[in-house]
Write an enzyme that holds these catalytic residues in place. Sequence first.
Site, PDB file in Angstrom:
ATOM      1  CG  ASN A   1      -1.744   1.213   1.397  1.00  0.00           C
ATOM      2  OD1 ASN A   1      -1.798   2.052   0.498  1.00  0.00           O
ATOM      3  ND2 ASN A   1      -2.411   1.331   2.535  1.00  0.00           N
ATOM      4  CD1 TRP A   2       3.760   1.305  -2.732  1.00  0.00           C
ATOM      5  CD2 TRP A   2       4.013   2.665  -4.503  1.00  0.00           C
ATOM      6  NE1 TRP A   2       4.755   0.774  -3.525  1.00  0.00           N
ATOM      7  CE2 TRP A   2       4.924   1.584  -4.620  1.00  0.00           C
ATOM      8  CE3 TRP A   2       3.970   3.620  -5.500  1.00  0.00           C
ATOM      9  CZ2 TRP A   2       5.795   1.465  -5.708  1.00  0.00           C
ATOM     10  CZ3 TRP A   2       4.843   3.501  -6.581  1.00  0.00           C
ATOM     11  CH2 TRP A   2       5.749   2.449  -6.678  1.00  0.00           C
ATOM     12  CE  LYS A   3      -0.137   3.085   4.833  1.00  0.00           C
ATOM     13  NZ  LYS A   3       0.014   3.171   6.283  1.00  0.00           N
TER      14      LYS A   3
ATOM     15  CG  HIS B   1      -5.700   1.828   5.415  1.00  0.00           C
ATOM     16  ND1 HIS B   1      -5.276   2.730   6.354  1.00  0.00           N
ATOM     17  CD2 HIS B   1      -4.670   0.973   5.206  1.00  0.00           C
ATOM     18  CE1 HIS B   1      -4.035   2.424   6.701  1.00  0.00           C
ATOM     19  NE2 HIS B   1      -3.644   1.361   6.025  1.00  0.00           N
TER      20      HIS B   1
ATOM     21  CD  GLU C   1      -2.824   5.342   6.914  1.00  0.00           C
ATOM     22  OE1 GLU C   1      -2.810   5.370   5.673  1.00  0.00           O
ATOM     23  OE2 GLU C   1      -1.902   4.840   7.593  1.00  0.00           O
TER      24      GLU C   1
ATOM     25  N   GLY D   1       2.923   2.184  10.761  1.00  0.00           N
ATOM     26  CA  GLY D   1       3.919   3.246  10.604  1.00  0.00           C
ATOM     27  C   GLY D   1       4.670   3.592  11.866  1.00  0.00           C
TER      28      GLY D   1
ATOM     29  N   GLY E   1       2.998  -1.141   4.199  1.00  0.00           N
ATOM     30  CA  GLY E   1       3.056   0.258   3.825  1.00  0.00           C
ATOM     31  C   GLY E   1       4.472   0.668   3.458  1.00  0.00           C
ATOM     32  N   GLY E   2       5.175   1.262   4.407  1.00  0.00           N
ATOM     33  CA  GLY E   2       6.490   1.852   4.143  1.00  0.00           C
ATOM     34  C   GLY E   2       7.465   0.922   3.436  1.00  0.00           C
TER      35      GLY E   2
HETATM   36  P1  13P Z   1       3.300   0.282   7.546  1.00  0.00           P
HETATM   37  O1  13P Z   1       3.791  -1.004   6.926  1.00  0.00           O
HETATM   38  O2  13P Z   1       4.032   1.495   7.018  1.00  0.00           O
HETATM   39  O3  13P Z   1       3.249   0.204   9.033  1.00  0.00           O
HETATM   40  O4  13P Z   1       1.779   0.498   7.041  1.00  0.00           O
HETATM   41  C1  13P Z   1       0.878  -0.559   7.184  1.00  0.00           C
HETATM   42  C2  13P Z   1      -0.355  -0.203   6.460  1.00  0.00           C
HETATM   43  O5  13P Z   1      -1.105   0.659   6.871  1.00  0.00           O
HETATM   44  C3  13P Z   1      -0.631  -0.906   5.204  1.00  0.00           C
HETATM   45  O6  13P Z   1      -1.910  -0.665   4.748  1.00  0.00           O
END
Ligand code: 13P
Length: 248
Positions: free
Chosen positions: A10-12, A94, A96, A170, A229-230
């Site tokens: 997930n590149w957000k 998600h 967020e 994160g 994510g990251g």
């Molecule tokens: P991180 O791997 O950056 O903690 O993010 C997880 C996430 O929210 C994936 O959707």
Amino acid sequence: MAPRKLAAGNWKMNGDLASLDQVDALVTAAAGAGCDVLICPPALLVYAMATRVGTGELLVGGQDCHAKASGAHTGDIAAAQLRDVGATHVILGHSERRADHAETDAIVAAKAEAAHAAGLVAIICLGETEAERDAGSTLDVIAAQLAGSVPEGATAANTVIAYEPVWAIGTGRTPTVDQIAEVHALLRDHLAARLDDGADVALLYGGSVKPGNAAEIFAIPHVDGALVGGASLKAGDFAPIIAALDAA
Ligand code: 13P
């Protein structure tokens, strides 16, 4: 049939056209892996990424879609539009988006129905806050989110569940192996009770998954992959996570 393993990135709200340089290395990492590999870039990059992947084995997805098929919804994106430009999956609910856009379980379920109607796999996200965990209500929160966010018509073929504790996203903090195992066992039990093929729905863990902890997480029962994510932003970080899932 066992659940299909999935390494999803997930590149957000990160990345630009230059980031597509990661795609070639990701396609190489995905080729021959015994699991599906998916990247969900920002919506603006879905078409370009899908085009760059071509017939490669890397799957491309969106990070959200609207519950309606089309219409007067300025700024929103329909599931069929994602499908049209090459997406196979869409992340929904998600934490967020639940926080930033006040998405409720009912909204997430409606979006998942729209995704299914468009032929997309819905990756439905669930997770407790730190306050909910501290209050001892994690399992109740997860059970309620699952019941409310998974729509009628969900199957193992069109639905993936991602457990993402809000406090682990994160932050570099992850739950213990036992804490992840407890939630994933609950998800498996509830899905098996509700859906004919609930035993085959892929269950992802997400929240600070890194190359260094991936193997330990993938060894947990009912963990069929990760939502990353990251560590999905650079192929050099994501490739070892794919390899760890492949080996699990
Ligand atoms: P991180 O791997 O950056 O903690 O993010 C997880 C996430 O929210 C994936 O959707």
